[in-house]
Enzyme design. Structure first.
Site, PDB file in Angstrom:
ATOM      1  N   ARG A  52       0.919  -1.129  -0.023  1.00  0.00           N
ATOM      2  CA  ARG A  52      -0.029   0.045  -0.088  1.00  0.00           C
ATOM      3  C   ARG A  52       1.020   1.292   0.041  1.00  0.00           C
ATOM      4  O   ARG A  52       0.613   2.195  -0.589  1.00  0.00           O
ATOM      5  CB  ARG A  52      -0.862  -0.038   1.350  1.00  0.00           C
ATOM      6  CG  ARG A  52      -1.737   1.283   1.383  1.00  0.00           C
ATOM      7  CD  ARG A  52      -2.925   1.412   2.189  1.00  0.00           C
ATOM      8  NE  ARG A  52      -2.823   0.148   3.374  1.00  0.00           N
ATOM      9  CZ  ARG A  52      -2.282   0.434   4.547  1.00  0.00           C
ATOM     10  NH1 ARG A  52      -1.718   1.997   4.597  1.00  0.00           N
ATOM     11  NH2 ARG A  52      -2.125  -0.167   5.397  1.00  0.00           N
ATOM     12  N   TYR A 104     -16.329  15.950 -15.007  1.00  0.00           N
ATOM     13  CA  TYR A 104     -16.904  14.702 -15.072  1.00  0.00           C
ATOM     14  C   TYR A 104     -17.846  14.419 -14.188  1.00  0.00           C
ATOM     15  O   TYR A 104     -17.908  14.899 -12.961  1.00  0.00           O
ATOM     16  CB  TYR A 104     -15.627  13.611 -15.120  1.00  0.00           C
ATOM     17  CG  TYR A 104     -16.000  12.097 -14.781  1.00  0.00           C
ATOM     18  CD1 TYR A 104     -16.613  11.508 -16.005  1.00  0.00           C
ATOM     19  CD2 TYR A 104     -15.910  11.541 -13.595  1.00  0.00           C
ATOM     20  CE1 TYR A 104     -16.708  10.447 -16.124  1.00  0.00           C
ATOM     21  CE2 TYR A 104     -16.549  10.208 -13.655  1.00  0.00           C
ATOM     22  CZ  TYR A 104     -16.682   9.562 -14.809  1.00  0.00           C
ATOM     23  OH  TYR A 104     -16.946   8.406 -14.732  1.00  0.00           O
ATOM     24  N   ASP A 176      -8.039  18.155 -14.528  1.00  0.00           N
ATOM     25  CA  ASP A 176      -8.442  16.740 -15.003  1.00  0.00           C
ATOM     26  C   ASP A 176      -8.085  16.654 -16.224  1.00  0.00           C
ATOM     27  O   ASP A 176      -8.514  17.447 -17.070  1.00  0.00           O
ATOM     28  CB  ASP A 176      -9.792  16.425 -14.689  1.00  0.00           C
ATOM     29  CG  ASP A 176     -10.174  14.936 -15.106  1.00  0.00           C
ATOM     30  OD1 ASP A 176      -9.365  14.356 -15.998  1.00  0.00           O
ATOM     31  OD2 ASP A 176     -10.966  14.193 -14.480  1.00  0.00           O
ATOM     32  N   LYS A 201      -8.941   5.352 -19.503  1.00  0.00           N
ATOM     33  CA  LYS A 201      -9.305   5.980 -20.674  1.00  0.00           C
ATOM     34  C   LYS A 201      -8.399   5.741 -21.701  1.00  0.00           C
ATOM     35  O   LYS A 201      -7.529   4.875 -21.972  1.00  0.00           O
ATOM     36  CB  LYS A 201     -10.032   7.415 -20.676  1.00  0.00           C
ATOM     37  CG  LYS A 201     -11.027   7.640 -19.439  1.00  0.00           C
ATOM     38  CD  LYS A 201     -12.299   6.830 -19.670  1.00  0.00           C
ATOM     39  CE  LYS A 201     -12.887   6.843 -18.451  1.00  0.00           C
ATOM     40  NZ  LYS A 201     -13.232   8.018 -17.795  1.00  0.00           N
TER      41      LYS A 201
HETATM   42  C1  PLP Z   1     -13.757   8.452 -16.563  1.00  0.00           C
HETATM   43  C2  PLP Z   1     -13.375   9.758 -15.993  1.00  0.00           C
HETATM   44  C3  PLP Z   1     -13.113   9.796 -14.654  1.00  0.00           C
HETATM   45  C4  PLP Z   1     -13.118   8.837 -13.635  1.00  0.00           C
HETATM   46  O1  PLP Z   1     -12.220   7.943 -13.771  1.00  0.00           O
HETATM   47  P1  PLP Z   1     -12.519   6.326 -13.384  1.00  0.00           P
HETATM   48  O2  PLP Z   1     -11.301   5.724 -13.647  1.00  0.00           O
HETATM   49  O3  PLP Z   1     -13.746   5.928 -14.254  1.00  0.00           O
HETATM   50  O4  PLP Z   1     -12.766   6.359 -11.954  1.00  0.00           O
HETATM   51  C5  PLP Z   1     -12.552  11.151 -14.295  1.00  0.00           C
HETATM   52  N1  PLP Z   1     -12.628  12.294 -15.130  1.00  0.00           N
HETATM   53  C6  PLP Z   1     -12.906  12.188 -16.308  1.00  0.00           C
HETATM   54  C7  PLP Z   1     -12.527  13.229 -17.457  1.00  0.00           C
HETATM   55  C8  PLP Z   1     -13.158  10.928 -16.859  1.00  0.00           C
HETATM   56  O5  PLP Z   1     -13.523  10.623 -18.111  1.00  0.00           O
END
Ligand code: PLP
Length: 383
Positions: A52, A104, A176, A201
């Site tokens: 961890r 998001y 983000d 993604k």
């Molecule tokens: C999918 C996504 C998230 C969340 O990510 P997870 O891996 O699904 O927890 C956060 N920000 C953006 C822009 C996303 O497309």
């Protein structure tokens, strides 16, 4: 080194012990500490003690994303939302953050439910409007949270200007960067303090690994994020770290093709009789194009469009054969998402409509299929 080279040659590419052209998967939770119990009393510390707190495979990924984003340190989490939550975990009850209103959907939800309950206040703003950001800053404001291009309407925020404003107010700038990846946009160069990714993604890239990353500009912030990563414990597993490292190696090749396809699809949709509007920062008519071009190296592979009627949108989702009607984005397969029922389902309807997230809105993540085939398939689905 240029980003194309850095994607291939980084901390995650070669194993120092064997020369293997891939970081080993250290599927281990604990590490022998006997060297630190020497008879002569000399203090020897092993780098790793418990998974961890740190794992060599995860560390390779963390160093890789830090190098790609140009930050001091990287941290890998079990999902993108775990990265968002762990970063927000550096703030305290009574603090306030200013967040873009069209981030998001899951980030919106965690800020407005969980963190609200624990006393972290927030104000949602249209981040393309600086007066709104300025007005929202209060004496207890600690951070500005952005996403550009935004989700799902691809609105653009001027990062240099927004972060300058944040710096003046003494805020931590968080962005983000999931839609762009460090291949297309490196916000630390624009003044960001923390960059977050859903590596689920484009970085992972194959719709087969759930992962989140955070990169900090400096060591001091790194210590704070690490304290949450280790204490809260939403860390990325070794095997998933390895899958993410593997995905990163082909990021440039994938995204280069995917964004060409996105542009071709966007241009085609723009001319379609059943299409009301198209949102893609690569299109000449996009209101944020100039700003985006100045801070990014490409328009990316995500676009949205609105059909003229709800029926047309639903028909498209049901009939398109080359685009899965699914959540998520950034994989090699084209995905068509329906934000009102998927990513933004948790947002109150009134709020959604105000933001332009209507029943006719579809978001496309362009995959690696041939653009011509996609367009033919979409034509049939929209007809
Ligand atoms: C999918 C996504 C998230 C969340 O990510 P997870 O891996 O699904 O927890 C956060 N920000 C953006 C822009 C996303 O497309």
């Amino acid at each position: 080194m240029n980003i194309g080279t850095l994607l291939i040659h980084n901390a995650g590419t070669t194993d120092a012990a064997t020369g293997a052209l891939s970081t080993p998967v250290f599927q281990a939770t604990t590490f022998d500490q006997s060297v630190s119990f020497r008879e002569d009393g000399a203090k020897v510390e092993r780098e790793f003690d418990y998974a961890r707190s740190g794992n060599p495979t995860r560390k390779a990924l963390e160093q890789t994303i830090a190098a790609l984003e140009g930050g001091a340190n990287g941290y890998a989490f079990s999902s993108g939302i775990a990265a968002v939550s762990s970063v927000l975990g550096i703030f305290a009850a009574g603090d306030h953050i200013v967040a873009a209103e069209d981030i998001y959907g899951g980030s919106y939800r965690i800020i407005n439910t969980f963190f609200k309950r624990w006393g972290l206040e927030s104000t949602a703003v249209d981040a393309s409007n600086f007066d709104e950001i300025k007005k929202a800053i209060k004496p207890n404001t600690k951070a500005l949270f952005l996403e550009t291009p935004s989700n799902p309407l691809l609105k653009i925020t001027d990062l240099n200007a927004a972060f300058a404003l944040a710096r003046e107010a003494g805020l931590v700038s968080i962005v983000d960067n999931t839609f762009m990846t460090p291949y297309l946009q490196r916000p630390i160069e624009n003044g960001a303090d923390i960059v977050i990714h859903s590596a689920t993604k484009f970085l992972g890239g194959h719709s087969d690994v759930l992962a989140g990353l955070a990169v900090v500009r400096d060591e001091a912030l790194g210590k704070e994020v690490y304290r949450v990563q280790n204490g809260f414990g939403a860390v990325l597993a070794p095997w998933d770290s390895w899958l993410t490292l593997r995905g990163i190696k082909t990021l440039r090749a994938r995204l280069a093709i995917q964004q060409q396809t996105a542009l071709a699809v966007a241009k085609w949709l723009q001319e379609h009789r059943h299409v009301q509007s198209v949102y893609y920062p690569g299109l000449e008519g996009h209101p944020g194009k100039k700003t985006h071009d100045a801070q990014a190296f490409g328009a990316g592979a995500i676009l949205s469009f609105k059909t003229k009627t709800t029926e047309q949108a639903l028909r498209f989702l049901g009939k398109a054969r080359l685009a899965a009607a699914a959540v998520s984005l950034g994989g090699v397969e084209t995905i068509a998402s329906y934000p009102v029922r998927m990513s933004h389902a948790s947002m109150p309807k009134q709020e959604r409509e105000r933001l332009g997230i209507t029943d006719t809105l579809i978001r496309i993540s362009a995959g690696l299929e041939d653009a011509e085939d996609l367009i033919a398939d979409f034509e049939a689905a929209l007809a």
